[in-house]
Design an enzyme around this catalytic site. Sequence first.
Site, mmCIF file in Angstrom:
data_model
loop_
_atom_site.group_PDB
_atom_site.id
_atom_site.type_symbol
_atom_site.label_atom_id
_atom_site.label_comp_id
_atom_site.label_asym_id
_atom_site.label_seq_id
_atom_site.Cartn_x
_atom_site.Cartn_y
_atom_site.Cartn_z
ATOM 1 N N HIS A 884 48.025 39.231 50.273
ATOM 2 C CA HIS A 884 48.972 39.701 51.290
ATOM 3 C C HIS A 884 49.150 38.623 52.345
ATOM 4 C CE1 HIS A 884 47.675 43.955 49.974
ATOM 5 N NE2 HIS A 884 48.795 43.601 49.370
ATOM 6 N N GLU A 887 48.020 38.833 56.057
ATOM 7 C CA GLU A 887 46.592 38.953 56.362
ATOM 8 C C GLU A 887 45.958 37.569 56.390
ATOM 9 O OE1 GLU A 887 45.373 41.714 53.329
ATOM 10 O OE2 GLU A 887 46.757 43.230 54.053
ATOM 11 N N HIS A 981 40.831 40.624 52.080
ATOM 12 C CA HIS A 981 42.023 41.135 52.766
ATOM 13 C C HIS A 981 41.791 41.187 54.264
ATOM 14 C CE1 HIS A 981 44.489 42.881 49.392
ATOM 15 N NE2 HIS A 981 43.381 42.531 48.765
ATOM 16 N N GLU A 1066 37.658 43.856 53.480
ATOM 17 C CA GLU A 1066 38.625 43.915 54.573
ATOM 18 C C GLU A 1066 37.995 43.347 55.834
ATOM 19 O OE1 GLU A 1066 41.686 45.093 54.386
ATOM 20 O OE2 GLU A 1066 41.763 46.469 52.670
HETATM 21 ZN ZN LIG Z 1 45.723 43.449 52.062
#
Ligand SMILES: [Zn+2]
Length: 1087
Positions: A884, A887, A981, A1066
């Site tokens: 992504h 990010e 992420h 994350e």
């Molecule tokens: Zn992500």
Amino acid sequence: MTTEKGIPSNSRVLMLFGQLEKLNRESMLVDPEIARQITAKVLHLIQTQEKTRKEIMSKGSSGMEVILATLENTQDLQTILNILYILNELLTVGGGRRIGVFVSKGGTGILLQLVIRASKESPPSEEFMLQLHSVLAKVGPKDRKFGVKARLNGALNVTVNLLKQNLQNHKLLLPCLLVLQVYSSNTVNAVSLGKNGVVELMFKIIGPYSKKNTSLLKVSLDTLGALLKSKTNAQRAVVHVPVLLYIYQDWHRNDTRHRHILIRKGILGCLKNITNIKLGRKAFIDADGMRILYNTSNECLPVRTLDPLINTSSLIMRKCFPKNRLPLSTIKSVFHHQLLCVPAGGPVAQLYNQPLGVDDVVDESDNYEDAEAENDTENEMEEKDRHAGNDDVETDINKLRPKETHSRPFEELKIYERFFMELSEDFQVFNFDNPKRGVTATPAAPKSHRPIIVPTTQALPPKNPTAAPLQGECPHPAPVPALDLDTINITKDQDGCGDHTHSRSHPGAGLEQELVQGLERVALDGAGPQAGGGGVNKHNRQPPILAGGVAARLGGEGEEMSAEDWAEEEESGEGAVLHVPDTALLLPLHDPDLYVEMVKSTRSVPQFSEVAYPDYLGHVAPTSREHILERVYGVQRTKIFQDIERLIHPNDILDKVVYDLDIQSCTVVDGGGSLKFNSQFESGNLRKAVQVRKFEYDLVLNSDINSNHYHQWFYFEVSGMRVGSPYRFNIINCEKSNSQFNYGMQVLMYSVQEAISGRPRWVRTGTDICYYKNHFSRSSIAAGGQKGKSYYTMTFSMTFNHKDDVCYFAYHYPYTYTTLKMHLQKLEALRTPQTYLRKDVLCETLGGNSCPLLTITAMPESTSNDQICQFRNRPLVFLSSRVHPGETNASWVMKGTLEFLMGSSPLAHSLREAYIFKIVPMLNPDGVVNGNHRCSLSGEDLNRQWQNPSPELHPTIYHTKSLLQYLAAIQRAPLVFCDYHGHSRKKNVFMYGCSLKETVWETNISATSCELHEDLGYRTLPKILSQMAPAFSMASCSFVVERSKEATARVVVWREIGVKRSYTMESTLCGCDQGKYKQPEYVLVGG
Ligand SMILES: [Zn+2]
């Protein structure tokens, strides 16, 4: 009559109750006079002795039963009245407990029956009705079923008729209204009462300021407010909107000592409910409601106790604010990338197959009826967020079991063998004395030689830089310091021309070496005086590209600069020469020269020809800890009021477009006191800037390429600022319902002036930051089919410290694809003879960028069989990141991972000796390059393509999955898979994993229906991290498999490749609220 301990059985009142109880048993046979006398005596005792009330209501006393039985049995009006008096006395004090006893014994029903009975007398006894409604008014609010009971008993209309007939009888009116208020809180009742004209009735009672009957007015307003929650009632009241506004103003003017805030709030409550319907909103606007509420609210601002009025006013105004159109002709991304194959039904086909002429910015008919439910708190979505997702748990047990079928034949996977040289390497030709010769990196050939300039808004290139071919003998012109700081020239040393390796070979010499030399103001080709003036360095021929840029800056294509302009330009070129700090010395993995070298092979859809200063100079992390901004009271409200002012004072609004990617030259106006914007560089995202007021700009973000939404990431340049003036920036097309910007997160800013002064770094900055739903409507096309949706505004204010600065703003610390390439190149320098590092190109992306694949492990100690065997059999750890693009922190975490793994610490040594690390550091280079937030060039979220990736549309995912499939096929599936992420709403660092058991526990699947044997190994890594890494939060981890995540890397690698330890890691975009890195708490005050 039973009594509780402690109550004397010879008590007078209890004796009387005993007599009553006896009478009840004998029923009608007795003279009503006796009951009348007894109840009168009880009443007298109750009125004169507090202890009597306590005796009756004490625990264990059957007093209430006796009273209710008498009430049911007797036909005698006086006895009933006596009992009603008794009840009124008893239930007035004692809080809810006494009423609770009354309700639990069935008191409500008996009273409602009496209402019906009394209504049959004509005319009904006034005193009787008064007492009855007084008791009901006390009981009603404490009996949850009161409204239903009243309706079923047919009592609603009795009260309504009584009201209608006694509008002047204020004594009777109040208890009746109180009862009606309780009736109205039931939605079915509200509709029925509305049909009976109660809405109109209330409008007869409420009125302008008067010191009389304020409690009557208050109750009427609250009743009306409750009735208006029904849409049909709201429709009935639409004609009264001007009256309500008038009354509100009247109270606002006259209630100078603020004694009647509740009445004023009651009026607003009615307006709030009427404006839930479209007609109501229209009536409000037509009656000048916006101006009225805006002005009254402003007058309330200094008095803190009036906040509830301001907040409700604000809510109404936001709801009624006419929906605006985003200042765009289409929400499709400015840039389109032609795909070689466009699957029918895919997002790109849908996007570009829209019939011509369809407006995708707003819906044609704005016919939505109901305003979305809104709370008046500033944190409306927090609760929602917390509880979301429970219905997303995978309940199909078959989807939680390993997928057995290996669809791909090994023959097809065999080609991936070349990415796993280490599994077959025998090192027979390897020279252990000179190990660097043994393993070579795959060179990435530069793709093109496009002109590169370090950007500034003053020097915008034309849209298609290929039209302006590079001239000159230097194969890669050094960045041209087009930065026009008026009194300053920043220049870059040119000696690296053609050979970038020598300039950094003696790091110590770099300090003496002047990085920056006096390169005078750049010459322009063709658009003005000839090159050569001002001492232009011949070495550094300026690409003609700049001419267009300057022309654009001066107000349009083809417009020539005047002699005066030139004189000015020349003058400004004669300032002091400043030295750019040598960030290559400050940052081990950074090198501006190398960056510029690397950027040439980076392919972007808009064909960027500029490099942003922050990426060029690099970011030196500050030593102090980032803090969370304390939110100042009432920020959001102030911002919203400023937005409302646009409507109130439309003449103050400039509405001047100052930057627009949709038009050829981008910069639309000349200086004229406006800021200049630019976003045409790698990872840049800003589509449009509109100057709203002198120091306020609305900013519109660009959609991801080949898509029409995903606005969140931003990265743009601002110049031409005034020092000391607070600028307000509003990003007006945000999509998420909430943001960390509401919880203390600040934007990032990079000042070139600061960088020149030796502080090249991004800093958290901005004040008055908040995020709220705005008045720009979002078409159903943009909102996934939902109508009546709005965008959100992220607003921040900024006072610039330096004159003639060039500043950059970003959502998060930028990390470009070129930065990655530079870091990977510099990483080689960390290699020791004991390190095995191999760089491969996994594949090409749709945009023509290479997707690097790294292998890191330790060299075998010798070529002995044992050593080679240990080397080849090390378990694999597979890491990936940055699928992504928005990010960016995922890339920074990956950079840290790579530096650590290549480092010299004993831990890194042992990790290399124990494992083979396979790393895809950037799964979505195209998205990163082109300033996307979420998608790749196929307009799709690549982390939803893992189940069935297409080699044509999702090459990086297809080939990464193939690597894993190959490993599974040769029985070498990795021990750990982890995809990095960034998380925009949560704090700390945490992991999502996959567990069959934990998923099943979340669902209603009976645990016996499937055998739950599961190795708990999936918990080990997060557990270790939570013990070792202060930023890591075990509490935020989850191991539940969600349906919406079935096509993500984590779930597919777990299920299809069979990796038990398959994770998404994350990292917060904001900060930590626990552990060593916990940021100072900030006070969040509503407002
Ligand atoms: Zn992500």
